[in-house]
Scaffold this active site. Structure first.
Site: not given
Length: 329
Positions: A188, A219, A239
Site C-alpha cells: 500500500t 484495511d 502496510t
C-alpha cells in the site's frame, strides 16, 4: 461485613483509576508542553514509491498549502504509475482478473472519505475525497462507488496492464494464494503530512493483495485500521497484511498510544508487538506502521526487515529502513 469489604474494593479501584488518569494526563501534558519548535511542513509515506509521491506532496506544502491537498496530490502519483503494481493503474488483479481498488482520506477535522472494491477508476483517492466533501457518508463500495465516480466526471478506464495480466495468467497455472512478504503483493501507499498551519492529514490507497478472492477488502479503506488522524495528537497509516490491521484497528491504536505520551516510533513498535503477540506465528506475516505527531516527529516499526518509508521536509528527502522485530531478534 460484606458492605465494608465492598467499600474497600471500590475505594481501591477508584484510587487505581484516579492514578491512571493522573498518569495519562501527565503524559499528554508533557508531550504538549514540549518546547521544541515543530518540524513543519513534513510529509512521510510508505515504501520507495513514496519518494515520488512525497515530491508531489511537497509542491503543495512548500507553497503554504493544506495537508489534505498534499496527501491527495501525492498518492495520485503511484496510482497513475503502471510500474507500481500494488496501487491504482497497473495493480495486480484479483483471482478473477479484475483490478479492484481501495482508498481512504482523512483531514484535520476528522472528516473522512473512503471507497472500496472500486473498478475502472485510476484515482480512487480522489473519489474518496469527494465522498468526504460532497456526500453525507464515509464509505461507498462496489457499483455504488463507481456510479458516484462517474457522476463526478471520472472516466472508466481499463486498469489491467499487459504486465499485470501476464502475472495473473502465470498465477492461474497453480492458483496458489501464498502472499510473499514484501514482494509486490500488498505494498500500500500510505501518506501522512503536517502543513505549515500545524494541521495533519493522511491518505491511503491500494489495489490490495495480489490475486485475492473476488470481493476481498483490506484495511486501506477502513478508517482506524489502515489510516487514522487526530489533529490534537498525530496520525498513522499501515502496510502489510490488511486483515491483521483490521482485527486490531491498528492505526487508531498507534494514535492512541501517542496520545498517552509515546513517541511515534514507540507507538508503532508497541502496536506491532501487540499484533505479533496475538498472532503467535508472526514470522509468516508482514505488518508495518508509520506515524507522525504534531511536533513533526515521525517513526516506524514492522515485523519483517525490508519495509522502508520516505520522509521529506525542508532538509530534503530520505528513505529510511524501518526497524523490525525479526531484525532485532
Amino acid at each position: 461485613m460484606n458492605s465494608k469489604r465492598q467499600f474497600l474494593k471500590f475505594s481501591l479501584f477508584s484510587t487505581a483509576v484516579a492514578s491512571s488518569v493522573t498518569s495519562f494526563t501527565g503524559a499528554v501534558a508533557a508531550t504538549r508542553k514540549s518546547g521544541n519548535k515543530p518540524n513543519k511542513p513534513i510529509v512521510i509515506s510508505t515504501w520507495q514509491h513514496g519518494i515520488a509521491a512525497n515530491k508531489q506532496a511537497w509542491t503543495v506544502l512548500e507553497e503554504n498549502g493544506k495537508a489534505i491537498d498534499a496527501v491527495e496530490s501525492g498518492v495520485r502519483v503511484p496510482e497513475a504509475d503502471p510500474n507500481v503494481m500494488t496501487v491504482g493503474y497497473g495493480g495486480y488483479p484479483d483471482r478473477e482478473g479484475h483490478v479492484t481498488l481501495d482508498a481512504c482520506i482523512m483531514d484535520e477535522n476528522q472528516n473522512c472519505g473512503s471507497v472500496a472494491y472500486l473498478k475502472h477508476i485510476k484515482h480512487p483517492i480522489s473519489v474518496a475525497r469527494l465522498v468526504m466533501d460532497k456526500t453525507p457518508h464515509v464509505m461507498l463500495a462496489g457499483q455504488g462507488a463507481l456510479d458516484f465516480a462517474l457522476s463526478q466526471g471520472f472516466k472508466k478506464e481499463n486498469l489491467l496492464t499487459d504486465k499485470a495480466e501476464r502475472a495473473w495468467k502465470e498465477w492461474l497455472k497453480e492458483s496458489k494464494y501464498a502472499p510473499v512478504i514484501n514482494i509486490e503483493n500488498h505494498d500500500t501507499i500510505g501518506m501522512l503530512a503536517l502543513d505549515k498551519h500545524g494541521d495533519l492529514s493522511g491518505a491511503c490507497t491500494t489495489s490490495g493483495a495480489a490475486f485475492k478472492m473476488a470481493g476481498r477488502i483490506g484495511d486501506s479503506p477502513i478508517i482506524g485500521a489502515g489510516l487514522y488522524v487526530d489533529n490534537e495528537v498525530g496520525a498513522a497509516t499501515a502496510t502489510g497484511m490488511g486483515e491483521l490491521m483490521i482485527k486490531t484497528v491498528g492505526c487508531h491504536l498507534v494514535v492512541e498510544m501517542m496520545r498517552q505520551g509515546l513517541s511515534p516510533q514507540q507507538a508503532c513498535q508497541k502496536a506491532v508487538e501487540r499484533i505479533a503477540t496475538k498472532l503467535g506465528d508472526y514470522k509468516s506475516f508482514q505488518v508495518g506502521f508509520i506515524a507522525l505527531n504534531k511536533q513533526g516527529e515521525y517513526g516506524s516499526y514492522c515485523i519483517q526487515p525490508g519495509f522502508d518509508y520516505a520522509v521529506t521536509d525542508v532538509k530534503g528527502t530520505t528513505l529510511i529502513d524501518a526497524p523490525s522485530i525479526l531484525a532485532s531478534s
